[in-house]
Design an enzyme around this catalytic site. Structure first.
Site, PDB file in Angstrom:
ATOM      1  CE  LYS A  81       0.708   9.406   2.930  1.00 24.57           C
ATOM      2  NZ  LYS A  81      -0.065   8.193   3.184  1.00 24.57           N
ATOM      3  CD  GLN A 138      -2.401   7.869   6.014  1.00 22.06           C
ATOM      4  OE1 GLN A 138      -2.227   8.242   4.854  1.00 22.06           O
ATOM      5  NE2 GLN A 138      -1.436   7.332   6.725  1.00 22.06           N
ATOM      6  CG  ASP A 157      -1.531   4.235  -0.528  1.00 20.21           C
ATOM      7  OD1 ASP A 157      -0.414   4.731  -0.358  1.00 20.21           O
ATOM      8  OD2 ASP A 157      -2.534   4.525   0.152  1.00 20.21           O
TER       9      ASP A 157
HETATM   10  N1  GUN Z   1      -0.456   4.236   6.729  1.00 19.49           N
HETATM   11  C1  GUN Z   1       0.872   4.110   6.928  1.00 19.49           C
HETATM   12  N2  GUN Z   1       1.529   4.162   5.752  1.00 19.49           N
HETATM   13  C2  GUN Z   1       0.597   4.328   4.792  1.00 19.49           C
HETATM   14  C3  GUN Z   1       0.655   4.479   3.382  1.00 19.49           C
HETATM   15  O1  GUN Z   1       1.724   4.440   2.749  1.00 19.49           O
HETATM   16  N3  GUN Z   1      -0.535   4.650   2.764  1.00 19.49           N
HETATM   17  C4  GUN Z   1      -1.713   4.681   3.425  1.00 19.49           C
HETATM   18  N4  GUN Z   1      -2.825   4.833   2.715  1.00 19.49           N
HETATM   19  N5  GUN Z   1      -1.803   4.543   4.731  1.00 19.49           N
HETATM   20  C5  GUN Z   1      -0.649   4.367   5.402  1.00 19.49           C
END
Ligand code: GUN
Length: 280
Positions: free
Chosen positions: A52, A96, A119
């Site tokens: 990311k 996350q 998100d």
């Molecule tokens: N854990 C697995 N996929 C995601 C996501 O798209 N966003 C976040 N914040 N955590 C995750």
């Protein structure tokens, strides 16, 4: 021969479009900043967070990193989220997941300002999606819609079966397909006669989290198959929820794992970061 939907290539197109827009905003003196919070050192999360941040770097989005120890108190995380909510120079906040078991994910997600929830997990954004109002939408389903559209696959009027009902993928996926005027069925682990249900699909989205579960028998001739799964097979090799070798000869288009849906998730996160400033 089925068309292989190249998520890497399509995600690059999306990221290049975002990069241009970010540059234009910089020309107007506006910078986009994403704050990324990781709690603990789950290895998969570390890889996702790194990717990311790389996506931010590529597109010119500034990223701020916060790493809390796995035994940090929930109050510490909530205080950080609150501080970032208040900061005018922070446009997006990403915590996350998964969080350590002693933390309440729902409470943490709800603490993020819905205006910075890139998100799309905050209940207000989920509700907005449900009733067709603008808001942030979960990145993976948003990326799948882009994969379909940019591959020239029409959604309107099609029978879509979403296999999986998670809050992050299955449910928002079904709502987005509905917004595109598809006829949508959500199937899951308790669905009876699952093969009969999935064989109805013109577009089948597999998001069950079980390695290679969807074999050719589950797929109608000529269907489009989107594989959201990221699993390890018996040889510890990365694989999806779809058994590529038996499904590819049956379908008309398919996403590979890796290189299908995965890269699009990050591209749409960057898209949401851009939206966060455009919506201000
Ligand atoms: N854990 C697995 N996929 C995601 C996501 O798209 N966003 C976040 N914040 N955590 C995750």
């Amino acid at each position: 021969m089925a068309m292989i939907i190249d998520g890497k290539e399509i995600s690059l197109q999306v990221k290049d479009e975002i990069k241009k827009k970010v540059e234009a905003l910089k020309g107007q003196g506006k910078e986009i900043t994403l704050a990324v919070i990781q709690v603990g050192d789950n290895p998969a999360s570390t890889v996702y967070v790194r990717n990311k941040k790389r996506g931010c770097e590529y597109t010119g989005i500034r990223s701020l990193s916060y790493e809390l120890s796995g035994d940090a108190a929930e109050e510490e995380l909530l205080a950080l989220v609150e501080e970032l909510n208040e900061r005018e120079d922070v446009n997006g906040i990403l915590v996350q997941l998964p969080l350590p078991p002693h933390m309440d994910e729902d409470r943490v997600i709800s603490a993020i300002s819905p205006l910075k929830d890139v998100d799309g997990f905050h209940p207000q954004n989920v509700g907005n999606l449900c009733i067709g109002r603008p808001g942030f939408v979960s990145c993976t389903p948003l990326g799948i819609i882009q994969l379909l559209k940019r591959s020239g696959i029409s959604i309107e009027g099609k029978k879509c079966v979403v296999l999986g009902r998670s809050n992050i993928v299955g449910k928002p996926m079904a709502l987005l397909l509905l917004r595109e005027n598809a006829t949508v069925t959500i199937a899951h682990s308790r669905t009876e006669n699952l093969k009969e249900v999935t064989r109805e699909a013109d577009i089948l989205i597999a998001a069950v989290g079980r390695a290679k579960m969807i074999t050719g028998e589950y797929v109608k001739e000529g269907a489009v198959v989107i594989d959201v799964g990221i699993n390890r097979d018996e040889n510890n090799k990365l694989c999806g929820d779809v058994d590529f070798d038996t499904v590819e000869p049956v379908c008309s288009a398919i996403t590979p794992v890796p290189g299908g849906v995965g890269p699009m998730t990050i591209a749409m996160l960057l898209h949401n970061c851009l939206e966060s400033i455009e919506r201000e």
